[in-house]
Motif scaffolding. Structure first.
Motif, short mmCIF file in Angstrom:
data_model
loop_
_atom_site.label_atom_id
_atom_site.label_comp_id
_atom_site.label_asym_id
_atom_site.label_seq_id
_atom_site.Cartn_x
_atom_site.Cartn_y
_atom_site.Cartn_z
N ILE A 1 59.99 56.55 32.25
CA ILE A 1 59.34 56.23 30.97
C ILE A 1 57.84 56.52 31.06
N ARG A 2 57.24 56.21 32.20
CA ARG A 2 55.81 56.54 32.37
C ARG A 2 55.60 58.05 32.34
N ASP A 3 56.51 58.79 32.96
CA ASP A 3 56.42 60.25 32.95
C ASP A 3 56.57 60.80 31.54
N LEU A 4 57.37 60.14 30.74
CA LEU A 4 57.51 60.53 29.33
C LEU A 4 56.20 60.31 28.59
N ILE A 5 55.59 59.16 28.80
CA ILE A 5 54.36 58.82 28.09
C ILE A 5 53.19 59.70 28.51
N PHE A 6 53.03 59.88 29.82
CA PHE A 6 51.83 60.55 30.32
C PHE A 6 51.99 62.05 30.52
N ASN A 7 53.23 62.51 30.65
CA ASN A 7 53.43 63.94 30.96
C ASN A 7 54.44 64.64 30.07
N ASN A 8 54.90 63.95 29.01
CA ASN A 8 55.82 64.56 28.04
C ASN A 8 57.12 65.03 28.68
N GLU B 1 66.66 54.08 17.52
CA GLU B 1 67.78 53.77 18.41
C GLU B 1 67.61 54.35 19.81
N SER B 2 66.96 55.53 19.90
CA SER B 2 66.85 56.18 21.21
C SER B 2 65.66 57.13 21.21
N ILE B 3 65.29 57.59 22.39
CA ILE B 3 64.18 58.53 22.55
C ILE B 3 64.53 59.84 21.84
N LYS B 4 63.57 60.36 21.13
CA LYS B 4 63.76 61.67 20.51
C LYS B 4 62.41 62.34 20.35
N GLN B 5 62.43 63.66 20.20
CA GLN B 5 61.19 64.41 20.00
C GLN B 5 61.32 65.26 18.76
N GLU B 6 60.33 65.18 17.90
CA GLU B 6 60.26 66.02 16.70
C GLU B 6 58.94 66.76 16.72
N GLY B 7 58.99 68.04 17.07
CA GLY B 7 57.77 68.82 17.21
C GLY B 7 56.91 68.25 18.32
N ASN B 8 55.69 67.88 18.00
CA ASN B 8 54.80 67.32 19.02
C ASN B 8 54.68 65.80 18.92
N ILE B 9 55.71 65.18 18.35
CA ILE B 9 55.75 63.71 18.27
C ILE B 9 56.96 63.20 19.05
N ILE B 10 56.70 62.25 19.97
CA ILE B 10 57.78 61.62 20.75
C ILE B 10 58.00 60.22 20.20
N PHE B 11 59.25 59.90 19.88
CA PHE B 11 59.62 58.58 19.39
C PHE B 11 60.30 57.80 20.52
N ILE B 12 59.78 56.61 20.80
CA ILE B 12 60.34 55.77 21.87
C ILE B 12 60.70 54.41 21.28
N PRO B 13 61.95 53.97 21.43
CA PRO B 13 62.28 52.60 20.97
C PRO B 13 61.44 51.57 21.73
N LEU B 14 61.02 50.53 21.02
CA LEU B 14 60.24 49.48 21.67
C LEU B 14 61.01 48.88 22.84
N THR B 15 62.33 48.72 22.67
CA THR B 15 63.14 48.15 23.74
C THR B 15 63.17 49.03 24.98
N THR B 16 63.08 50.34 24.79
CA THR B 16 63.02 51.26 25.93
C THR B 16 61.64 51.23 26.58
N PHE B 17 60.60 51.26 25.73
CA PHE B 17 59.23 51.21 26.23
C PHE B 17 59.03 49.95 27.10
N ALA B 18 59.70 48.86 26.74
CA ALA B 18 59.50 47.58 27.42
C ALA B 18 59.98 47.59 28.86
N PHE B 19 60.66 48.65 29.29
CA PHE B 19 61.09 48.76 30.68
C PHE B 19 60.07 49.51 31.54
N VAL B 20 58.93 49.87 30.98
CA VAL B 20 57.97 50.71 31.68
C VAL B 20 57.39 49.95 32.88
#
Length: 486
Positions: free
Chosen positions: A215-222, A467-486
């Motif tokens: 999750i950290r790699d998703l946030i900081f390195n896409n 509901e789940s992680i997804k990417q639309e163009g240059n925007i990444i959507f992360i569920p709060l419940t998933t982010f909370a495991f960071v």
């Protein structure tokens, strides 16, 4: 040392040695079951194991450990667990482990930490620090109540390699270390439990290995693909929960974010959390700075105001005007509250070399503190999406600060001071800005798109109720419940 003082210290030291085993047992068992271990325990255990192996074996031992953190996050429990490990697993003799609280020591005897340690060495073990020839463990709780704790730590560390020390206390310990002591100390800041720890401690559900890293790699390195794979494994794991993940998370967000509140109902938890904040104000705040007694009400009013704040920052002068006091006093109170770790600030982004006069934003270290104040004041309405969004933003801010303090990533955290700006702007090691919006309800993506363009970011992040992680163009959507495991 005067004979009377010497006798008092010896009696105190003997009583601490005698009562420790039962004290530890009473506080580590609930209905006959031992409390489970937090992650910090395993690091402390390794330090103790390395110390017992000895520097003669080539180990670089970390034998002076500082555990700063907000009251109620579990520092004392961690120390008890290390004591229990040393006695029952490593078979260390009881007289070789001294546990005491500097708060109690000051209140009852008015003495200092170093005098107790010297008494322990000289009277119980009949030697001196320099001549000590066997390993001893000294565990000091609430060390910040002795203003000379840092000097005591340095003296003991320098005079003997045979003593392993743990000092706990408020986060003010970070500011009280002198330069010499700081070089010797291994710091393990303790925070309220995160959602991952909550599921482990409360439900025995362990996230897949590498979840937080992905999750950290998703946030900081896409790194989207690996995070999506981990998230699928994670969702399979939490199927074991007796209620939906979102409902479990809501309980955690509102009232189960502290070790002591996990088994409580909302009313009990909020009452206990408010009692904890009162003790922070009455004991920790006034141990850091000698405010006059009239300031107590001002501190409570500031905390109340921060808990009811809907959005945006507030300047010291505006808050002072609202409370009918001076900006200098408000600034001083906020500074001390930050030293206790009860609150923290996020500053406005001013750009390279620029200074902005925009106000700072303040958050509580746990969203549960915010909801506890709201509960007490009758303004708690979890059906309100606005309130949920405020608590969610608080959680995201506290997790970002935790990562910054423990992992040095992100390198810096700001908020966007522009009108309708995003909630957070973070910088990683490459100095690129990553905008983050905490979005719930019917919020659009216009804010994050605007921020990506303004700050020339490669991508932006929306933490939402999807509901789940997804990417639309240059925007990444992360569920709060998933982010909370960071």
């Amino acid at each position: 040392m005067e004979e009377d003082k010497k006798e008092k210290l010896l009696n105190y030291t003997r009583s601490k040695l005698a009562e420790a085993p039962q004290l530890v047992k009473n506080n580590l068992e609930i209905d006959g079951d031992k409390l489970k271990f937090r992650r910090g325990y395993w690091r402390l255990k390794k330090y103790a194991d390395d110390f017992l192996l000895g520097e003669s074996l080539g180990n670089i031992t970390k034998r002076l450990v500082l555990l700063p953190g907000l009251r109620g996050v579990g520092k004392t429990t961690l120390v008890y667990q290390i004591y229990d490990y040393l006695i029952n697993s490593k078979k260390i003799e009881q007289e070789r482990i001294l546990y005491f609280s500097a708060d109690e020591l000051k209140a009852y005897l008015g003495e200092n930490i170093l005098d107790v340690i010297n008494t322990f060495i000289e009277e119980i073990h009949d030697t001196t620090l320099v001549n000590l020839d066997k390993e001893l463990f000294i565990l000091v709780d609430e060390a910040h109540f002795d203003k000379k704790w840092s000097e005591a730590a340095k003296v003991v560390f320098d005079k003997s390699k045979k003593i392993f020390l743990i000092f706990t206390g408020s986060s003010a310990l970070n500011f009280e270390m002198n330069v010499d002591s700081a070089r010797r100390i291994t710091k393990e800041t303790l925070f309220p439990i995160n959602f991952s720890e909550y599921l482990i401690l409360n439900h025995n559900i362990f996230p897949p290995k590498g979840t937080a890293e992905a999750i950290r790699d998703l946030i900081f390195n896409n790194k989207v693909d690996s995070a999506i794979r981990i998230e699928k494994q994670l969702l399979n794991k939490v199927l074991k929960l007796q209620k939906p993940l979102k409902k479990e998370f809501e309980d955690f967000l509102i009232f189960k974010g502290f070790p002591f509140s996990m088994k409580m109902n909302p009313a009990e938890a909020h009452s206990k959390i408010l009692n904890m904040t009162e003790r922070v104000v009455e004991k920790d705040v006034f141990s850091i700075k000698a405010f006059n007694t009239d300031t107590r009400n001002t501190i409570t009013r500031i905390l109340t105001f921060l808990s009811l704040q809907s959005a945006g920052g507030i300047s010291d002068s505006k808050l002072a005007k609202r409370l009918g006091t001076s900006p200098t006093l408000v600034r001083s109170i906020l500074d001390v509250l930050e030293k206790t770790h009860l609150v923290f600030n996020v500053k406005p982004y001013g750009g390279a070399g620029k200074v902005t006069n925009k106000p700072w934003k303040y958050y509580f270290l746990s969203s549960c503190i915010n909801s506890a104040f709201r509960f007490k004041l009758g303004s708690f309405d979890f059906k309100s999406r606005e309130m949920f969004g405020i608590l969610a933003e608080n959680l995201v801010a506290s997790y970002l600060v935790r990562m910054k303090e423990t992992l040095n990533s992100p390198m810096s955290i700001f908020y966007d001071p522009e009108e309708e700006g995003v909630d957070f702007l973070i910088k990683n090691t490459n100095e690129k800005i990553i905008p983050i919006e905490v979005g719930f309800g019917n919020k659009t993506t216009s804010q994050i798109r605007k921020a990506i363009k303004k700050y020339k970011s490669d991508y932006g992040i929306v933490i939402c109720d999807c509901e789940s992680i997804k990417q639309e163009g240059n925007i990444i959507f992360i569920p709060l419940t998933t982010f909370a495991f960071v």
